[in-house]
Enzyme design. Structure first.
Site, PDB file in Angstrom:
ATOM      1  N   LYS A   1       0.837  -1.210   0.000  1.00 18.38           N
ATOM      2  CA  LYS A   1       0.000   0.000   0.000  1.00 18.38           C
ATOM      3  C   LYS A   1       0.867   1.253   0.000  1.00 18.38           C
ATOM      4  CE  LYS A   1      -1.498   1.986   3.719  1.00 18.38           C
ATOM      5  NZ  LYS A   1      -1.153   3.252   4.449  1.00 18.38           N
ATOM      6  N   ASN A   2       1.897   1.267   0.830  1.00 14.95           N
ATOM      7  CA  ASN A   2       2.679   2.500   0.959  1.00 14.95           C
ATOM      8  C   ASN A   2       3.594   2.743  -0.245  1.00 14.95           C
ATOM      9  OD1 ASN A   2       1.377   3.209   3.265  1.00 14.95           O
ATOM     10  ND2 ASN A   2       2.967   2.468   4.664  1.00 14.95           N
TER      11      ASN A   2
ATOM     12  N   ARG B   1      -3.182  10.821   3.920  1.00 17.50           N
ATOM     13  CA  ARG B   1      -1.810  11.224   4.177  1.00 17.50           C
ATOM     14  C   ARG B   1      -0.949  11.166   2.903  1.00 17.50           C
ATOM     15  NH1 ARG B   1       1.055  14.273   7.288  1.00 17.50           N
ATOM     16  NH2 ARG B   1       3.201  13.629   7.294  1.00 17.50           N
TER      17      ARG B   1
ATOM     18  N   CYS C   1      -3.231  13.162  12.240  1.00 19.31           N
ATOM     19  CA  CYS C   1      -3.982  11.924  12.357  1.00 19.31           C
ATOM     20  C   CYS C   1      -3.749  11.356  13.734  1.00 19.31           C
ATOM     21  CB  CYS C   1      -3.584  10.927  11.293  1.00 19.31           C
ATOM     22  SG  CYS C   1      -2.076  10.124  11.692  1.00 19.31           S
TER      23      CYS C   1
ATOM     24  N   ARG D   1       1.896  15.330  12.335  1.00 16.05           N
ATOM     25  CA  ARG D   1       2.589  14.748  11.178  1.00 16.05           C
ATOM     26  C   ARG D   1       3.122  15.868  10.299  1.00 16.05           C
ATOM     27  NH1 ARG D   1      -0.229   9.194   9.229  1.00 16.05           N
ATOM     28  NH2 ARG D   1       1.732   9.082   8.097  1.00 16.05           N
ATOM     29  N   PRO D   2       4.257  16.449  10.722  1.00 17.10           N
ATOM     30  CA  PRO D   2       4.815  17.579   9.983  1.00 17.10           C
ATOM     31  C   PRO D   2       5.286  17.156   8.596  1.00 17.10           C
ATOM     32  CG  PRO D   2       6.370  16.817  11.651  1.00 17.10           C
ATOM     33  CD  PRO D   2       5.108  16.037  11.850  1.00 17.10           C
ATOM     34  N   ILE D   3       5.333  18.129   7.664  1.00 16.38           N
ATOM     35  CA  ILE D   3       5.906  17.834   6.337  1.00 16.38           C
ATOM     36  C   ILE D   3       7.010  18.846   6.008  1.00 16.38           C
ATOM     37  CG2 ILE D   3       3.872  16.649   5.396  1.00 16.38           C
ATOM     38  CD1 ILE D   3       3.346  19.294   3.802  1.00 16.38           C
ATOM     39  N   ASP D   4       7.624  19.384   7.090  1.00 14.49           N
ATOM     40  CA  ASP D   4       8.658  20.405   6.876  1.00 14.49           C
ATOM     41  C   ASP D   4       9.821  19.881   6.016  1.00 14.49           C
ATOM     42  OD1 ASP D   4       8.884  18.875   9.439  1.00 14.49           O
ATOM     43  OD2 ASP D   4      10.885  19.733   9.406  1.00 14.49           O
ATOM     44  N   GLN D   5      10.143  18.600   6.128  1.00 15.22           N
ATOM     45  CA  GLN D   5      11.277  18.080   5.353  1.00 15.22           C
ATOM     46  C   GLN D   5      10.943  17.983   3.864  1.00 15.22           C
ATOM     47  OE1 GLN D   5      14.392  17.667   6.880  1.00 15.22           O
ATOM     48  NE2 GLN D   5      13.149  18.709   8.410  1.00 15.22           N
TER      49      GLN D   5
ATOM     50  N   ASP E   1       4.920   0.316  11.993  1.00 18.85           N
ATOM     51  CA  ASP E   1       3.617  -0.138  11.502  1.00 18.85           C
ATOM     52  C   ASP E   1       3.275  -1.557  11.966  1.00 18.85           C
ATOM     53  OD1 ASP E   1       3.353   2.305  10.307  1.00 18.85           O
ATOM     54  OD2 ASP E   1       3.768   1.627   8.275  1.00 18.85           O
TER      55      ASP E   1
ATOM     56  N   ARG F   1      -8.494   0.912   4.907  1.00 22.91           N
ATOM     57  CA  ARG F   1      -7.523   1.815   4.240  1.00 22.91           C
ATOM     58  C   ARG F   1      -6.292   1.056   3.779  1.00 22.91           C
ATOM     59  NH1 ARG F   1      -7.045   7.659   7.003  1.00 22.91           N
ATOM     60  NH2 ARG F   1      -5.782   7.852   5.140  1.00 22.91           N
TER      61      ARG F   1
HETATM   62  C1  EPZ Z   1       5.053   6.552   6.170  1.00 19.77           C
HETATM   63  O1  EPZ Z   1       4.518   7.741   6.716  1.00 19.77           O
HETATM   64  C2  EPZ Z   1       3.932   5.556   6.170  1.00 19.77           C
HETATM   65  N1  EPZ Z   1       2.814   6.098   5.396  1.00 19.77           N
HETATM   66  C3  EPZ Z   1       3.496   5.252   7.603  1.00 19.77           C
HETATM   67  O2  EPZ Z   1       2.571   4.183   7.542  1.00 19.77           O
HETATM   68  C4  EPZ Z   1       4.688   4.804   8.438  1.00 19.77           C
HETATM   69  O3  EPZ Z   1       4.311   4.673   9.784  1.00 19.77           O
HETATM   70  C5  EPZ Z   1       5.829   5.811   8.326  1.00 19.77           C
HETATM   71  O4  EPZ Z   1       6.156   6.057   6.931  1.00 19.77           O
HETATM   72  C6  EPZ Z   1       7.108   5.352   9.019  1.00 19.77           C
HETATM   73  O5  EPZ Z   1       7.537   4.139   8.480  1.00 19.77           O
HETATM   74  C7  EPZ Z   1       2.850   6.101   4.077  1.00 19.77           C
HETATM   75  O6  EPZ Z   1       3.786   5.627   3.447  1.00 19.77           O
HETATM   76  C8  EPZ Z   1       1.676   6.686   3.356  1.00 19.77           C
HETATM   77  P1  EPZ Z   1       7.757   9.621   7.884  1.00 19.77           P
HETATM   78  P2  EPZ Z   1       5.326   9.108   6.546  1.00 19.77           P
HETATM   79  O7  EPZ Z   1       7.822  10.853   7.060  1.00 19.77           O
HETATM   80  O8  EPZ Z   1       6.099   9.050   5.291  1.00 19.77           O
HETATM   81  C9  EPZ Z   1       8.850  12.941  11.221  1.00 19.77           C
HETATM   82  C10 EPZ Z   1       0.585   3.050   7.882  1.00 19.77           C
HETATM   83  O9  EPZ Z   1       0.055   2.582   8.909  1.00 19.77           O
HETATM   84  N2  EPZ Z   1       8.784  13.890  10.093  1.00 19.77           N
HETATM   85  O10 EPZ Z   1       8.751   8.540   7.630  1.00 19.77           O
HETATM   86  O11 EPZ Z   1       4.366  10.219   6.715  1.00 19.77           O
HETATM   87  C11 EPZ Z   1       7.487  12.386  11.594  1.00 19.77           C
HETATM   88  O12 EPZ Z   1       6.826  13.244  12.496  1.00 19.77           O
HETATM   89  C12 EPZ Z   1       1.217   4.410   7.927  1.00 19.77           C
HETATM   90  O13 EPZ Z   1       0.630   2.458   6.788  1.00 19.77           O
HETATM   91  C13 EPZ Z   1       9.158  15.198  10.282  1.00 19.77           C
HETATM   92  O14 EPZ Z   1       9.539  15.598  11.386  1.00 19.77           O
HETATM   93  O15 EPZ Z   1       6.294   9.004   7.791  1.00 19.77           O
HETATM   94  C14 EPZ Z   1       7.844  11.035  12.174  1.00 19.77           C
HETATM   95  O16 EPZ Z   1       8.207  11.187  13.514  1.00 19.77           O
HETATM   96  C15 EPZ Z   1       1.004   5.094   9.230  1.00 19.77           C
HETATM   97  N3  EPZ Z   1       9.094  16.064   9.215  1.00 19.77           N
HETATM   98  C16 EPZ Z   1       9.079  10.602  11.383  1.00 19.77           C
HETATM   99  O17 EPZ Z   1       9.596  11.803  10.800  1.00 19.77           O
HETATM  100  C17 EPZ Z   1       8.674  15.660   7.985  1.00 19.77           C
HETATM  101  O18 EPZ Z   1       8.658  16.479   7.055  1.00 19.77           O
HETATM  102  C18 EPZ Z   1       8.839   9.598  10.272  1.00 19.77           C
HETATM  103  O19 EPZ Z   1       7.813  10.050   9.405  1.00 19.77           O
HETATM  104  C19 EPZ Z   1       8.310  14.324   7.797  1.00 19.77           C
HETATM  105  C20 EPZ Z   1       8.354  13.441   8.866  1.00 19.77           C
END
Ligand code: EPZ
Length: 424
Positions: free
Chosen positions: A22-23, A92, A116, A121-125, A308, A400
């Site tokens: 899915k991801n 997301r 959520c 869930r920041p997207i600053d990066q 996950d 989902r």
């Molecule tokens: C992906 O989310 C997955 N979702 C999530 O799966 C999964 O839990 C996560 O990766 C970690 O493996 C999808 O692929 C759609 P991240 P993502 O960016 O990409 C911080 C599921 O159940 N962060 O790797 O959104 C953030 O807060 C879902 O299938 C920043 O600080 O996760 C977190 O602590 C739930 N700034 C960490 O990084 C940013 O810009 C990892 O987040 C982005 C993230």
């Protein structure tokens, strides 16, 4: 919404076939916007998140055909960089439309995914990456606006945190940026590699996906016109492996890449769960000579133990001998299912990001609610292992990310029925 009614204490037995990741798919489908010719994606899971993505693609003007598990996308008619439909904020993975539209048009206007149940869930990066590729980027009033009037320019980008989403998103955008992009401190998850393989098959030039450093040599356009098979979903596979162990069953999880599950199989072996790995299957069984025992887990980015699978593992650890701990190392708030598990007879104390789990509990059926996708799966596993009847509400979360979840469980001998609860 719907609920599952489950009568537990039936060991799962048999084979289960795992669908596409899915991801990976939620990134691959938007990335197909970069293609000059139609692409067909095979092994697409029939889950509601994918329906939302296809809906968004169609609203952008793409022609999408979904037959069985294959989706063909013809993105040629798309002539807008604006994706601000209401539905998009519900998902997301919709942030991947920013990278894809920016790569295709040099502009993007996309509704922001909200927070959520996993916490902020920041997207600053993601935004930092797009800015460093030369796009003016703002995120206000519920949407991201990115604009690179002179086109994207390759650059060196160092992520402050390891992020799956930011790694994939910036990689997608950089495919058509001028010159070389080097992204450092990248996520290494199998789906990062899968998206890179898909983009390369379409004509991109990406090297290093699956390591800390990804290099992308920009190309003018991606030809597309390809057929691509998505990798198996390692989280779906892990969920069935844990369900097999929790019910004392014997299940072969088929059509997977066992290497993607190494962190889970290592833990299960440590806990005395029977694990047999073959080329594309893993069999889980109970050992006659020893009980399952407690362990310590910390979730972290791949190849560490995946966040996950954390909730599903908490359920299993409630059943084994001894005291376990799980430390959540990725999300700030991912223990919201614990009160419901405790109501079923578990004994779990959460302090900040650490759950202390007293094992050897006898679980009993109860009425519970899914707070999110993976926690929902954990509550279903608890119900399968419980004495008596359980009702699991809010299963739209499970839909989902798990295709045919209850059908697959029923084929393994579970007593689980989906009931429409709208009349209640
Ligand atoms: C992906 O989310 C997955 N979702 C999530 O799966 C999964 O839990 C996560 O990766 C970690 O493996 C999808 O692929 C759609 P991240 P993502 O960016 O990409 C911080 C599921 O159940 N962060 O790797 O959104 C953030 O807060 C879902 O299938 C920043 O600080 O996760 C977190 O602590 C739930 N700034 C960490 O990084 C940013 O810009 C990892 O987040 C982005 C993230």
């Amino acid at each position: 919404m719907g609920k599952f009614v489950i009568y537990g204490e039936k060991p799962l037995k048999g084979n289960v076939s795992i669908g596409g990741s899915k991801n990976a798919v939620v990134a691959i489908l938007p990335a197909a916007l970069l293609a000059e010719n139609p692409c067909t994606i095979d092994n697409v899971p029939d889950v509601s998140d994918v329906h939302i993505i296809i809906d968004i693609l169609r609203k952008l003007g793409a022609i999408c055909e979904w037959k069985n598990d294959s989706v063909t996308i013809d993105a040629r008619p798309v002539n807008t960089y604006v994706a601000t439909d209401n539905n998009i904020g519900a998902l997301r993975g919709s942030y991947y439309f920013v990278g894809a539209l920016l790569g295709r048009f040099g502009r993007a206007e996309v509704s922001l995914p909200g927070g959520c149940n996993l916490g902020a869930r920041p997207i600053d990066q993601h935004l930092k990456g797009f800015k460093q590729l030369g796009a003016d980027t703002t995120a206000d009033y519920g949407k991201v606006v990115a604009n690179a009037p002179d086109g994207l320019m390759g650059n060196k980008i160092f992520f402050d945190v390891v992020s799956v989403g930011a790694t994939i998103n910036v990689m997608i955008a950089a495919c058509t940026a001028e010159g070389l992009t080097q992204i450092e401190n990248c996520a290494k998850e199998p789906h990062v590699v899968d998206v890179a393989n898909f983009l390369n098959a379409m004509g991109a030039n990406i090297k290093g996906a699956g390591t800390d450093v990804i290099k992308i040599r920009g190309v003018r356009a991606l030809k597309g016109g390809i057929r691509y098979t998505v990798i198996p979903d390692q989280i779906e596979a892990g969920t069935f492996m844990i369900a097999a162990a929790a019910t004392g069953g014997e299940v072969t999880v088929c059509n997977i890449i066992p290497r993607h599950l190494d962190s889970l199989t290592a833990k299960l072996k440590e806990m005395n769960v029977g694990v047999e790995t073959e080329e594309d299957n893993i069999k889980i069984y109970s050992k006659d000579d020893s009980r399952m025992c407690a362990t310590k887990i910390k979730t972290m980015p791949y190849p560490g133990f995946p966040t996950d699978l954390q909730p599903q593992m908490t359920t299993l650890l409630s059943l084994v001998d001894g005291e376990s701990t799980i430390t959540e190392g990725v999300w700030e708030s991912r223990f919201q299912y614990v009160d419901d598990l405790n109501r079923m007879g578990a004994s779990i104390n959460v302090n900040n990001k650490v759950a202390m789990i007293s094992g050897n509990r006898k679980l009993r059926g109860a009425t519970v609610r899914c707070p999110d996708l993976r926690a929902g799966a954990a509550l279903v596993i608890a119900a399968l292992a419980s004495e008596g009847r359980s009702e699991v509400y809010d299963i739209n979360y499970i839909d989902r990310g798990y295709a045919d979840f209850e059908k697959k469980l029923r084929n393994l001998g579970a007593d689980i029925t989906r009931v429409d609860d709208r009349a209640e």
